[in-house]
Scaffold this motif. Structure first.
Motif, PDB file in Angstrom:
ATOM      1  N   ASN A 261     -39.231 -29.555  75.786  1.00  0.00           N
ATOM      2  CA  ASN A 261     -39.876 -30.059  77.003  1.00  0.00           C
ATOM      3  C   ASN A 261     -40.145 -31.557  76.896  1.00  0.00           C
ATOM      4  N   GLY A 262     -39.786 -32.301  77.923  1.00  0.00           N
ATOM      5  CA  GLY A 262     -40.100 -33.726  77.964  1.00  0.00           C
ATOM      6  C   GLY A 262     -41.416 -33.951  78.669  1.00  0.00           C
ATOM      7  N   LEU A 263     -42.255 -34.850  78.116  1.00  0.00           N
ATOM      8  CA  LEU A 263     -43.581 -35.061  78.705  1.00  0.00           C
ATOM      9  C   LEU A 263     -43.584 -36.086  79.832  1.00  0.00           C
ATOM     10  N   GLY A 264     -42.464 -36.754  80.065  1.00  0.00           N
ATOM     11  CA  GLY A 264     -42.441 -37.672  81.212  1.00  0.00           C
ATOM     12  C   GLY A 264     -41.493 -38.838  81.011  1.00  0.00           C
ATOM     13  N   SER A 265     -41.725 -39.642  79.984  1.00  0.00           N
ATOM     14  CA  SER A 265     -40.887 -40.837  79.801  1.00  0.00           C
ATOM     15  C   SER A 265     -39.860 -40.693  78.690  1.00  0.00           C
ATOM     16  N   GLU A 269     -31.574 -37.744  77.954  1.00  0.00           N
ATOM     17  CA  GLU A 269     -30.587 -38.124  76.951  1.00  0.00           C
ATOM     18  C   GLU A 269     -31.167 -37.968  75.549  1.00  0.00           C
ATOM     19  N   GLU A 270     -32.410 -38.436  75.372  1.00  0.00           N
ATOM     20  CA  GLU A 270     -33.039 -38.328  74.056  1.00  0.00           C
ATOM     21  C   GLU A 270     -33.294 -36.851  73.706  1.00  0.00           C
ATOM     22  N   LEU A 271     -33.733 -36.090  74.693  1.00  0.00           N
ATOM     23  CA  LEU A 271     -33.987 -34.664  74.442  1.00  0.00           C
ATOM     24  C   LEU A 271     -32.702 -33.953  74.001  1.00  0.00           C
ATOM     25  N   PHE A 272     -31.575 -34.317  74.609  1.00  0.00           N
ATOM     26  CA  PHE A 272     -30.328 -33.647  74.224  1.00  0.00           C
ATOM     27  C   PHE A 272     -29.938 -33.993  72.789  1.00  0.00           C
ATOM     28  N   VAL A 290     -31.134 -17.758  72.762  1.00  0.00           N
ATOM     29  CA  VAL A 290     -30.882 -17.169  74.081  1.00  0.00           C
ATOM     30  C   VAL A 290     -31.322 -18.185  75.142  1.00  0.00           C
ATOM     31  N   ASP A 291     -30.456 -18.501  76.078  1.00  0.00           N
ATOM     32  CA  ASP A 291     -30.823 -19.287  77.266  1.00  0.00           C
ATOM     33  C   ASP A 291     -31.680 -20.516  76.951  1.00  0.00           C
ATOM     34  N   PRO A 292     -31.130 -21.469  76.184  1.00  0.00           N
ATOM     35  CA  PRO A 292     -31.943 -22.638  75.826  1.00  0.00           C
ATOM     36  C   PRO A 292     -32.359 -23.455  77.046  1.00  0.00           C
ATOM     37  N   HIS A 293     -33.557 -24.012  76.969  1.00  0.00           N
ATOM     38  CA  HIS A 293     -34.101 -24.855  78.036  1.00  0.00           C
ATOM     39  C   HIS A 293     -34.344 -26.251  77.464  1.00  0.00           C
ATOM     40  N   VAL A 294     -33.756 -27.265  78.085  1.00  0.00           N
ATOM     41  CA  VAL A 294     -34.025 -28.653  77.698  1.00  0.00           C
ATOM     42  C   VAL A 294     -34.313 -29.416  78.980  1.00  0.00           C
ATOM     43  N   LEU A 308     -41.710 -28.612  71.533  1.00  0.00           N
ATOM     44  CA  LEU A 308     -40.746 -27.521  71.352  1.00  0.00           C
ATOM     45  C   LEU A 308     -41.506 -26.212  71.389  1.00  0.00           C
ATOM     46  N   THR A 309     -41.013 -25.288  72.199  1.00  0.00           N
ATOM     47  CA  THR A 309     -41.585 -23.947  72.298  1.00  0.00           C
ATOM     48  C   THR A 309     -40.541 -22.956  71.807  1.00  0.00           C
ATOM     49  N   LEU A 310     -40.967 -21.971  71.052  1.00  0.00           N
ATOM     50  CA  LEU A 310     -40.101 -20.823  70.771  1.00  0.00           C
ATOM     51  C   LEU A 310     -40.733 -19.596  71.407  1.00  0.00           C
ATOM     52  N   PHE A 311     -39.962 -18.931  72.243  1.00  0.00           N
ATOM     53  CA  PHE A 311     -40.405 -17.689  72.869  1.00  0.00           C
ATOM     54  C   PHE A 311     -39.610 -16.574  72.201  1.00  0.00           C
TER      55      PHE A 311
END
Lengths: 575, 575
Positions: A261-265, A269-272, A290-294, A308-311
């Motif tokens: 999860n990005g917090l805003g700024s 690109e950096e998250l990837f 399973v079903d990654p979220h970025v 980073l969250t792990l569910f």
């Protein structure tokens, strides 16, 4: 920093209006927030989320088919009021009861709980699952104290999918609780964020450094390091989360949904670049992704940071996870479009007629209005300082919340023309709680309501009436907020104030005299909260800053009590 | 600023890898970018978009069912190379031809056109629609010179919907062109953005000020004002766009899609506050708002800014607009999920065998490698300066692009062990063009290829061979880039260099002597490009900064020519 606004005090309302205008296919504006603009099946449990604004897409962006039925949207970084939550829940209710789910913050808990009690009193069944995914906000043995961050998404989605699948309220609650038990997150930040109109960021992280475990409102982290490489950051996040695999799960072979999860700024690109390594590390640990979220799921305005969250799925949760979703900021799979609803009618209630009062009480109402003016002016003069001291250990919303509350109270008190003192103050109290939101809004509503009931609408209030009202208010606050003297909260100043007022009134002092002495006690007690102490069990890397910083709630109570004392003395002089 | 990376030179590749890893449901990584991971009907026109990286969700985030079939993803703020585009288009092709659509920037036009020619030569029909929505980048009578910004989305979506509806290539091209004619945008910015590893932002806007008309790479705007209120900003954006209603449309009653786009750090909350007023103003002007978009569609890393696009519908376009889309970063309506493709096989081609060569040419290959080392070292030493001078009037990518190109050329030249001089340099040239991307990458590929062909793999190259090669390269650059001497580009230094080299070689000078004289001419010519002149017809509020700033392409050519001259002299000395 935030750059674009009109009047900062209108920001949250205008934001919600613009959000609803842009997303009419998904949501409908109602008092207190938004609800789905599409029909839901009769009898389906309504999932109502919410919290402060400034975290988009949380919370309004997550309302729509397959996700939340409604979102109570508070002011910036401030809980919605109980009134707001109640109004949204009633608009969202499909006759199947309401499941509240939101991040675990004191102000939200207070206000959602109060709304829940009111709805139950009206015959609407409710249940609550507060999200506690942030592993750095409390130790594993105190999981119930942890904050909710981007793991919200996992719990919200499971609750909504469970409702969609036809579960009753107990079933939806069970599954949401199971999702929360299997969700863990950790966050880092590189910079603070600046609320509209504020001169300075809520907090700052030194250039080139990274705060580890920091909360989405700038709550203190547990560590600070140099900014690592992208791979180094991925290693830190994954390692910490793998140290706390939920009980009963073997990491090897486990199926997980990662949410970066990005917090805003911090940009996509950096998250990837970070995710590239996160995926490698999870796979190396034997996990099945399973079903990654970025992307951005729960932001903090323009804070630069990530979580980073792990569910951790099981079969039941994974089946629910496949439910299609169509919300403004979150879409998965293919939803069968539902019919659009007619415009919703939870508009503002008509103003009640003013109850009958006598001349003496109407005269006292003038004093109430003068006191409300003093309160508003005092808060205005101290708003930056209150925000600053709240930002040391809290979310920095105290000054803004107090300002909105005091302004709304003054407006409501002034609008209650012809009313007695009790009604004037009661309306001011309700407006304060509604507009301020957050913990302090709810508590000031309780205090002022306590006093209002003792003032009544007949006869000139005595010092004893006022003292009894403040005592009632103090008792209400302790019941409501579950805080005791010594917990470094508003209660630390309120209780000595109430006791001194009572003592002096009992001894026959007039109101100005009794009040002045009580205000002095309150100020002393507020200063004593400045002693350096960890709060809520958290380590504080910024602790040096809090030396000499009192609890903001206690401090503002003392400021207001002192200012009203001066008003009473001045009036005495002229009387 | 950008905070998280590993090696900045690897950022774009790692970003694309992470993006593809996170979005396997939608996209598949191929050489040069991504293509849909889902099957498309045989014979459907493939819509291929692309451009530099750093604009997420443009361009990879817009690949998926109902939107693009593939995206060529260049380096940061640099066009993809012709090789990349060609590779992506071949992977995306469904046998129905390829429609290229991308923002109108010189580097993209060069590389997409080159790829288009190669594909046509291979028998794949192609057409191109460059997006020109930014009304502040050129006057209305020079619409073809305008840049493409967030209006990309409207054109991409219509092209894709037209393909989905079964139109042939000519039909898709016609509709994409119609969409472009009916799309107008305007942007503002409050801050610059900083590329990974860069010490300073590409450009800056003074604190409290707003640049109006600024491009997504920091290209100069047309005005600078104090930051307005949210309502004031909405009024500016709407007023400017309503001054240029596309020909033949009456504003009153017209149906428009507004796209309020965030550039990176201006947050959704702020965009919603602005949109609230945008909607009021459009309605007051008698427009009918259809499907409003508020969010991030084409960013500039973490630049703080926004753009407003109006897409003026007609019946044909509005019907296409309803096509469902399911891309990583853009979803509308309900897509019927298509089958996932098998892994795509456009992987890197096997290394060709090294062609036969003689001893003399292999010895000369050593000199080629030494020259490639000098080039890489010279670019390394000047990378920040090259970026800075490019940022004055361009997109600031010149230094980074040159660095990537020179590094890749050196690696390819070194890997061609046992090859003659011609093959060594030809491989270096291909690697430069492929890895550098952007305009300069394509042009350096052309120059080095020209020289390589004259060197050949047999015999010791003479001064005349080198001079003829450079002359071929210069001619190729002029054909390719459609630039003349005096246009303030690389050509201004390259042509005098080539001419002097030829003149001196013809007069019988040896290579070191001829080269030294030619390098001096190139340096003089590069300095002459520093004269203050508007470029591409744009007004330049930051013009004072460009006093004394040469064209970056001419400047880097002169630097490299001088350094190689020193190498030749040094070798002479030791020989």
């Amino acid at each position: 920093m935030t750059r674009i606004w009109n009047d900062p005090a209108d920001f949250a309302d205008e934001m919600t209006d613009g959000f609803a205008a842009a997303n009419g296919r998904h949501v409908q504006r109602v008092t207190g927030g938004v609800v789905r603009s599409t029909e839901s099946p009769r009898g389906q449990v309504a999932v109502v989320v919410g919290g402060g604004s400034g975290h988009y897409p949380a919370f309004g962006g997550l309302v729509g088919q397959g996700l939340a039925h409604g979102a109570a949207m508070g002011n910036l970084f401030a809980s919605p009021s109980a009134q707001q939550i109640q109004a949204v829940a009633k608009a969202a209710d499909n006759g199947g009861g309401v499941l509240f789910t939101y991040g675990n913050y004191a102000g939200d808990v207070l206000n959602f709980d109060a709304a829940q009690e009111r709805l139950r009193a009206e015959g609407i069944p409710c249940a609550t699952v507060a999200v506690t995914d942030d592993i750095f906000s409390a130790a594993p043995e105190e999981r119930h104290k942890r904050r909710g961050i981007a793991g919200d998404l996992a719990v919200f989605r499971i609750a909504a999918a469970a409702a969609e699948a036809g579960n009753d309220l107990a079933g939806v609650e069970r599954l949401a609780r199971l999702a929360n038990e299997r969700t863990r997150s950790i966050g880092v930040a590189f910079s603070g964020c600046t609320l509209p109109g504020a001169e300075e960021p809520l907090f700052s992280v030194p250039e080139g450094r990274m705060a580890v475990g920091l909360g989405i409102h700038g709550e203190p982290g547990i560590d600070e390091t140099d900014i690592p490489t992208a791979d180094g950051l991925a290693e830190l996040l994954v390692a910490k989360l793998l140290e706390e695999v939920p009980e009963g799960i073997a990491a090897a072979g486990a199926r997980v949904v990662p949410i970066l999860n990005g917090l805003g700024s911090l940009k996509y690109e950096e998250l990837f670049v970070v995710y590239r390594r996160v995926a490698q590390l999870l796979e190396a640990a034997g996990l099945v992704i399973v079903d990654p979220h970025v992307g951005e799921y729960c932001t903090s305005f323009d804070m630069a940071g990530t979580s980073l969250t792990l569910f951790w799925l099981d079969d039941e949760l994974e089946a629910l996870w496949e439910t299609p979703v169509d919300a403004p900021a979150y879409r998965r799979g293919s939803v069968t479009p539902a019919q659009l609803k007619a415009a919703n009618g939870n508009g503002a209630a008509d103003a009640d007629a003013v109850p009958e009062s006598d001349e003496a009480s109407r005269e006292a109402a003038g004093t109430v209005r003068a006191a409300l003016e003093v309160i508003a002016a005092t808060v205005d003069a101290n708003v930056d300082e209150l925000g600053r001291i709240d930002a040391v250990a809290g979310d920095g919303d105290h000054g803004i919340g107090m300002q909105r509350g005091a302004k709304a109270a003054l407006a409501a008190g002034s609008a209650a023309s012809g009313a007695g003192a009790g009604t004037t103050l009661a309306r001011a109290a309700a407006a304060w709680a509604d507009k301020a939101g957050g913990t302090s809004g709810a508590l000031w509503g309780v205090i002022l309501t306590g006093v209002a009931e003792r003032l009544g609408d007949h006869g000139k209030p005595t010092a004893a009436d006022v003292a009894a009202g403040v005592a009632d208010g103090a008792k209400g606050v302790m019941d409501y907020g579950k805080a005791e003297v010594g917990d470094k909260t508003l209660v630390d100043a309120l209780v000595p104030f109430a006791e001194a007022l009572q003592r002096n009134a009992d001894a026959g002092a007039d109101l100005p005299t009794a009040w002045k002495a009580a205000a002095e006690d309150a100020s002393r007690a507020a200063k004593a909260t400045a002693e350096l102490l960890p709060r809520m069990g958290r380590a504080r890397p910024h602790a040096e800053k809090s030396l000499g910083t009192p609890d903001p709630g206690a401090h503002s109570l003392a400021l207001i009590a002192t200012a009203i004392g001066e008003l009473f003395e001045g009036r005495n002089h002229h009387a």
